[in-house]
Scaffold this active site. Sequence first.
Site, PDB file in Angstrom:
ATOM      1  N   GLU A   1      29.961 -13.020  99.113  1.00 57.05           N
ATOM      2  CA  GLU A   1      29.649 -11.879  98.251  1.00 57.05           C
ATOM      3  C   GLU A   1      28.955 -12.277  96.947  1.00 57.05           C
ATOM      4  OE1 GLU A   1      32.976  -8.623  99.416  1.00 57.05           O
ATOM      5  OE2 GLU A   1      33.747 -10.286  98.221  1.00 57.05           O
TER       6      GLU A   1
ATOM      7  N   ASP B   1      39.345 -16.948  91.548  1.00 51.03           N
ATOM      8  CA  ASP B   1      38.561 -15.725  91.752  1.00 51.03           C
ATOM      9  C   ASP B   1      38.520 -15.007  90.416  1.00 51.03           C
ATOM     10  OD1 ASP B   1      37.304 -13.403  92.980  1.00 51.03           O
ATOM     11  OD2 ASP B   1      38.228 -14.041  94.849  1.00 51.03           O
TER      12      ASP B   1
ATOM     13  N   HIS C   1      32.127 -14.952  92.609  1.00 50.15           N
ATOM     14  CA  HIS C   1      33.553 -14.730  92.326  1.00 50.15           C
ATOM     15  C   HIS C   1      34.051 -15.696  91.260  1.00 50.15           C
ATOM     16  CE1 HIS C   1      34.648 -11.640  95.266  1.00 50.15           C
ATOM     17  NE2 HIS C   1      33.815 -12.223  96.105  1.00 50.15           N
TER      18      HIS C   1
END
Length: 754
Positions: A329, A196, A273
């Site tokens: 996301e 991440d 990410h």
Amino acid sequence: MKKIASFAFILFIQCCVCPFILKSQDIQRINLIPQPQLVIENKGSFLWTGKTPVYADPVFQKVAQLFTEQAALSAPRPASSNMNTGIPAIVFRKQKFPDTASAESYKITIKQKQVDILAATELGALRAMFTILQLRLLQTEQSLIPCGEITDAPRFTYRGLHLDVSRNFFPIPFLEKLLDMMALYKLNTFHWHLTDGPGWRLEIKKYPQLTKKAAWRTHNSWKEWWNNGRLYSAEGAPDAYGGYYTQQQAKALVSYAARRGITIIPEIEMPGHAEEVLAVLPGLACSGKPYTQGEFCIGNDSTFVFMEDVLNEVMQVFPSSYIHIGGDEVDKKAWKECPKCQSRITMEHLKDEHELQSYAIHRMDTFLTAHGRKLLGWDEILEGGLTPGATVMSWRGEAGGIAAAKMGQDVIMTPGAYCYFDAYQANPASQPEAIGGFLPVAKVYGYDPVPNSLTSTEASHIKGVQANVWTEYIPTAEHLEYMIFPRMLALSEVSWTSLQQKDWNNFQGRLQHHYLLMQRRFINYYRPMPVLDISSVSDTIGKISRVTISSEQFKPEIHFTTNGSDPVKGSPIYMAPIEVKGIATIKAAILNPVTGKMGPVSARQTAYHKAVGASVKYNLPFSNSYVALREYTLVNGQTGSFTYGDGQWQGFEGNDMDITIELQQLSDVNKIAVNFMQITGPGVYMPAYVEYSWSKDGKNFSSPVRIANIVPETESKLVIKPFEVMVNDKVKFIRIKAPNDKHAFLFADEVLVN
Ligand code: ACM
């Protein structure tokens, strides 16, 4: 807890002779978590010493070996050897179970002379083994194990715990300790979030820069790093915070887990990410530059070369059938402006950037499937079309999971409201800083992963449930334990125990024994707080508030008042919801039975003020994600609690709050107040100011009065603050504007008009 009839009969007889025997014997002695399918308690105990012999059928030798290691007993002997030594023994035996039985089924019979562990498979024997280990750890006197029978099998095949090791790095010995606890509570999947933005955590031989640089950042604290440029450092640099696992360490952990019946699923995040990857391989960003975006360029074939190279090494370390590729996301802004991404959209006849994301996921799925693996991803992988065969992890509520199950695809439920262990478990005032939210252990326990809206065929695609632990605010292993325990025990029962067997009161009783177990395992668990949760609902017909008081303490004696005074020993004892008229402050506290003193006082205001039941016109809309009670929220007579997720706080996302309230009649109004909340982790800020104006006719308004905000935006911890204006006028209409100058979230709970 089922007890056999004859036992009950014996108790009855004894009861007639001596009621005290019944009382002492009637105490539940088998207090396992998760609750097994069937428990029969019998009289007597098995005497377990350091010399207790262990015997096992050949197929269960490995399980028995692990058992003797865990219990510090001598190595197991074959069950065919002479067992008639007269010393009480523990015996692992293979037995045929019905074909329909789960592979994890087992049966344990505990008699004074022998413990028999029966299973059809090695996995069944393993689960039984951890049951018997747990039962021993629960006894105050560990040498005496209560006699009885346990018959068991799980509700779900997937029972997971996720851990983010990117925001904060956790060393292998701690992960082993966590896996031991998972095994003890029958969780069978560890979802290892390895990559991440804040750091890459797995050695990839082909790309050493991932662990030489992308695994290291400039600040220990995630928050400081986030607020100070989000830069990467280098291995060995004086400021470097981070770490990574070598492939050898990861393989060893996979074996460690497998021995305990736990599968480790690695997660390698794409297409978003990925800031840390793009910092060291900027050619994979649309801009070609580091520190410009978090998403891989999907127009660039090198992105897929990289991902496949990485996954090739990942698959050599992790034999799991699932590989998690993230997918959550993704900010698609860079793709909109990238010629390569746009050309990919054209060449592949894709509609938009959502389909471009889906294209990337499809390619990874094809690759994984060709290598005999299955793709697992967060629910955004549904956007732009779900890849056939992919399994969806539903985290933004249950909607993604429901949609996938209806399409006939497999689902793991991990909805934020029930499964995010980074949320507060009690009032933030008493807790270490967390990201936000509110998830007490009772709420975890109450979760049912199978939504009512599914048919039984669709429901069969819900493979299980998982808790996720994101670690932005969790810097140490001790803190991590605090966030995981005892919520993980509730998850254990959600994932294993049948719905009919679940019972919060019974669980809470058993949980008391598990605090001892957690101490024996040196777990820094969260202790139930003495503060009380006071909630209320308005009854608009009776014009009253109905107030409920609940506690995490076990069977507490709660005293309360409704006149604002602190409760004392003589105040009424709370037994059932109480009804309150008008405006009232409810205060409650628990009586400490040892000291005779009252514990900390919890308070909540309920209010039948002049705006209750008024109509509210939204000149700008409230957030679709935080509607609370829609048009009723701000005039329902209830203030919010310390969490914006309690259904009393209404959100305004991106836009200002701008409402006009029409009271039911022209009223004498002294003052008006609105509470706002600030907790910056999830992006909740105070408005710049609150502006009030009022009117008798809805046309001619008073000149606006502004109440300025005085809470600095750097205050990250929870603040709830009223913005109050003195009016002293006859009023029917009230206009309230609160600028959302951060373009994040505003949260308001009630417009109090007095
Ligand atoms: C997630 O919480 N972003 C999956």
